[in-house]
Structures are given as structure tokens and as C-alpha cells.
Design a protein around this motif. Structure first.
Motif, PDB file in Angstrom:
ATOM      1  N   THR A   3      38.290  38.415  27.241  1.00 31.23           N
ATOM      2  CA  THR A   3      38.955  37.347  27.990  1.00 31.23           C
ATOM      3  C   THR A   3      38.009  36.699  28.993  1.00 31.23           C
ATOM      4  N   ALA A   4      37.164  37.485  29.637  1.00 31.31           N
ATOM      5  CA  ALA A   4      36.226  36.941  30.624  1.00 31.31           C
ATOM      6  C   ALA A   4      35.281  35.933  29.978  1.00 31.31           C
ATOM      7  N   ALA A 209      55.296  37.877  41.397  1.00 31.09           N
ATOM      8  CA  ALA A 209      54.332  38.957  41.642  1.00 31.09           C
ATOM      9  C   ALA A 209      53.939  39.668  40.353  1.00 31.09           C
ATOM     10  N   GLN A 210      54.912  39.938  39.502  1.00 30.84           N
ATOM     11  CA  GLN A 210      54.604  40.646  38.263  1.00 30.84           C
ATOM     12  C   GLN A 210      53.697  39.808  37.371  1.00 30.84           C
ATOM     13  N   PHE A 211      53.957  38.484  37.320  1.00 29.62           N
ATOM     14  CA  PHE A 211      53.121  37.604  36.504  1.00 29.62           C
ATOM     15  C   PHE A 211      51.718  37.521  37.087  1.00 29.62           C
ATOM     16  N   ALA A 212      51.606  37.471  38.420  1.00 29.42           N
ATOM     17  CA  ALA A 212      50.292  37.437  39.060  1.00 29.42           C
ATOM     18  C   ALA A 212      49.504  38.695  38.725  1.00 29.42           C
ATOM     19  N   ASN A 213      50.184  39.845  38.646  1.00 25.68           N
ATOM     20  CA  ASN A 213      49.508  41.092  38.270  1.00 25.68           C
ATOM     21  C   ASN A 213      48.988  41.028  36.845  1.00 25.68           C
ATOM     22  N   ILE A 214      49.789  40.419  35.960  1.00 29.74           N
ATOM     23  CA  ILE A 214      49.362  40.276  34.561  1.00 29.74           C
ATOM     24  C   ILE A 214      48.101  39.415  34.485  1.00 29.74           C
ATOM     25  N   VAL A 215      48.088  38.336  35.273  1.00 31.88           N
ATOM     26  CA  VAL A 215      46.906  37.470  35.295  1.00 31.88           C
ATOM     27  C   VAL A 215      45.717  38.228  35.848  1.00 31.88           C
ATOM     28  N   ASN A 220      44.979  38.913  28.639  1.00 26.07           N
ATOM     29  CA  ASN A 220      45.386  37.841  27.742  1.00 26.07           C
ATOM     30  C   ASN A 220      45.201  36.487  28.431  1.00 26.07           C
ATOM     31  N   ILE A 221      45.335  35.433  27.636  1.00 25.63           N
ATOM     32  CA  ILE A 221      45.300  34.075  28.174  1.00 25.63           C
ATOM     33  C   ILE A 221      46.703  33.719  28.644  1.00 25.63           C
ATOM     34  N   ASN A 222      46.850  33.390  29.912  1.00 26.23           N
ATOM     35  CA  ASN A 222      48.148  33.072  30.486  1.00 26.23           C
ATOM     36  C   ASN A 222      48.144  31.646  31.043  1.00 26.23           C
ATOM     37  N   ILE A 230      45.675  26.943  32.328  1.00 29.35           N
ATOM     38  CA  ILE A 230      45.248  28.307  32.050  1.00 29.35           C
ATOM     39  C   ILE A 230      44.812  28.956  33.362  1.00 29.35           C
ATOM     40  N   LEU A 231      45.199  30.212  33.543  1.00 29.59           N
ATOM     41  CA  LEU A 231      44.956  30.898  34.819  1.00 29.59           C
ATOM     42  C   LEU A 231      43.965  32.039  34.660  1.00 29.59           C
ATOM     43  N   PHE A 232      43.097  32.200  35.666  1.00 34.05           N
ATOM     44  CA  PHE A 232      42.266  33.389  35.789  1.00 34.05           C
ATOM     45  C   PHE A 232      42.339  33.853  37.241  1.00 34.05           C
ATOM     46  N   TYR A 233      42.191  35.159  37.438  1.00 36.97           N
ATOM     47  CA  TYR A 233      42.382  35.697  38.790  1.00 36.97           C
ATOM     48  C   TYR A 233      41.065  35.659  39.550  1.00 36.97           C
TER      49      TYR A 233
END
Length: 308
Positions: A3-4, A209-215, A220-222, A230-233
Motif C-alpha cells: 500500500t505504501a 475513529a474506527q475508520f481513521a484507525n483503518i486508514v 487497503n486503499i480507502n 484517497i486517504l493515507f495516514y
């Protein structure tokens, strides 16, 4: 692909696509830059045609007035010559009237002729000015077309270079994600953005919060549920002091709840046993007290019978 690495490719692709769409927009706008000059040229030509038509009409009018003027002058001159041949007063009056009418008509025609000749001259000068302006506008338009053609050629050259870079990146990407990514950039100029402190930096909306943790896990690509980017943390200083909830921790929390409920059940059972013991104690006392009352009542009844 990790993913990175996908994120890195999307970031590089984003820069390419933004520049690409800007160049395509400039190419699309190029004809519009010529439209203003073409419209001005068309308007000048239309006005020139209208003026030229009016010029021809006035020119014909001037020719007619000159012809009428010649007739009026001849009529006056003939009347003046006839003065030498009159014999009666009546002939004199008739000839004098003819001369006066011819003179008056001649003066009116001369005034009208002068007015039209002046308008004709002004129109002639205006037409000459319009002709010069039209030639200048045509020259400017031709020069603008050459310059814009050169600009478009430069844009197309840059687009070819960007296309080569794009072709090196896109084959390794999922086509569905790529399609969505391109659509997002066309609308917002940014297709991939960071999540900081649980906030999408694209639309500035707080994420669940749960979605932010997944990101943050980045497996995966969220896509942002609000702006579709598209989001990356992106780690911040606050993240290092925060503890995030993970799914695997759910089991330990559940066990803690079970132990706690077991303790509550034990305490409730003990209280129930104590209550039952106390109930039995109080029930026996009440029964003894009732027996004593019954015996006292029997003794009173016996005493009453003896007294009788």
C-alpha cells in the motif's frame, strides 16, 4: 504491491495529472481567445457593409439632387431671359411667378444637396477609417493565430512528455482505483490527501475513529466518505501520546466483562442466602408469638366460664 508503494505512485501520478489537465484546459481555451478578435472583426465588417450601403444610397441621392438643381437653374434662367420679350402685364406676372418658384426650388435643392454631400463626405472618411481598422484587425488576428499555434504546439509537446511519465506509473495500478483517482483530480485537483488527527485534510471533515484507525493501519486503499479522495495516514505529535482501539483488543475487554459479571453473580447469591436466613429467623419468631397469643386467649375464655 504494498500500500505504501501505491500511495507513492499515486502522489507522483497526481502531480502529472494536475499538470496534464491544466495544459488540456489551456488548449481548450485557446480558440476562445481568438473568438473575441474574430467577433470584433466580424462586427467591423458588418458595420462597414452597412455604412457602404448607406454611402451608395446617399451618393445616388446627391446625383438626383444635382439633376433637379440643373432643372431648377435652367427654369430660372429661362424665365429671366423671357423678361425681355413680354408685352403685357399679365405675361409679366406669370413669368415673375415662374422665376420665383424656380429660385425657391433651386435654393431648397441646394440646401438639401449640401447636406447630403456633407454626409457623403463624412461617410467616405468613416469608411476609409473602417477599412484601415479591418486591415489592422485581420493582421492582429493572423498574428494571434500564429502565436497560439506555437503555444498549442508547446503544450502538446509537454503533454507528450507527461504521457510518457504517466505510462510508467499507471500499468501497476488497479484500473478501477485509477479511474476514480483521475475523476477526483479533475474535480478537486487533489486525489490523495493525508489524514491528520482523524481529520481529512482534503475536506477538513472529522472521520469516524474506527475508520481513521483503518486508514492508519494502511492495509487497503480507502476513500474519504465525504469528499471521495484517497486517504493515507500522516503521523503527528499528538498521535504518539494517543492509544488507538484495535479489533484484537476486543477479546480482553470481553473477558473483563465476564469476570466482572461473575463477581456480581457471587455477591448477589451471598446476599440472597443471607436474606433467606433472616427470613427464616423472622418467620419462626412470628409463629412463636402467635402461639403465645392463642394460649392467652384460651385462658381468658376459661376464666369467664368459671365466673358464670
Amino acid at each position: 504491491m504494498e500500500t505504501a508503494k501505491i500511495f507513492d505512485k499515486l502522489k507522483d501520478l497526481q502531480d502529472i495529472l494536475v499538470e496534464k489537465y491544466k495544459l488540456e484546459a489551456k488548449i481548450e481555451e485557446t480558440p476562445k481567445q481568438l473568438n473575441a478578435q474574430e467577433e470584433l472583426l466580424a462586427r467591423l465588417k458588418k458595420e462597414y457593409i452597412a455604412k457602404n450601403t448607406n454611402y451608395d444610397s446617399i451618393k445616388e441621392k446627391v446625383a438626383e439632387l444635382k439633376h433637379e438643381l440643373d432643372d431648377a437653374v435652367r427654369s430660372r434662367e429661362n424665365g429671366e431671359k423671357g423678361m425681355d420679350n413680354i408685352t403685357t402685364h399679365r405675361e409679366y406676372e406669370a413669368l415673375e411667378k415662374q422665376i420665383n418658384e424656380a429660385t425657391e426650388k433651386e435654393n431648397d435643392i441646394r440646401k438639401d444637396l449640401q447636406k447630403n454631400e456633407k454626409s457623403l463626405e463624412e461617410l467616405k472618411e468613416s469608411l476609409k477609417s473602417d477599412e484601415d481598422m479591418i486591415k489592422a484587425q485581420e493582421s492582429d488576428l493572423l498574428e494571434s493565430k500564429k502565436n497560439l499555434d506555437a503555444e498549442v504546439a508547446g503544450y502538446n509537446k509537454k503533454l507528450d512528455q507527461l504521457k510518457k511519465k504517466e505510462d510508467k506509473i499507471t500499468p501497476d495500478l488497479d484500473q478501477e482505483i485509477l479511474f476514480k483517482f483521475e475523476r477526483i483530480i479533475q474535480r478537486n485537483s487533489e486525489g490523495i490527501v493525508a489524514v491528520r488527527n482523524g481529520v481529512c485534510t482534503g475536506c477538513q471533515m472529522n472521520l469516524p475513529a474506527q475508520f481513521a484507525n483503518i486508514v492508519r493501519e494502511g492495509e487497503n486503499i480507502n476513500f474519504c466518505p465525504y469528499c471521495s479522495r484517497i486517504l493515507f495516514y500522516e503521523e503527528t505529535e499528538e498521535d504518539s501520546t494517543e492509544t488507538y482501539f484495535k479489533a484484537e483488543d476486543a477479546g480482553s475487554l470481553a473477558d473483563l466483562d465476564d469476570d466482572f459479571m461473575d463477581e456480581l453473580d457471587d455477591e448477589d447469591q451471598n446476599k440472597k442466602d443471607e436474606f433467606d436466613d433472616e427470613s427464616e429467623y423472622y418467620d419462626s419468631d412470628e409463629m412463636n408469638a402467635q402461639d403465645d397469643e392463642d394460649e392467652d386467649s384460651d385462658e381468658l375464655e376459661d376464666q369467664d366460664e368459671d365466673s358464670e
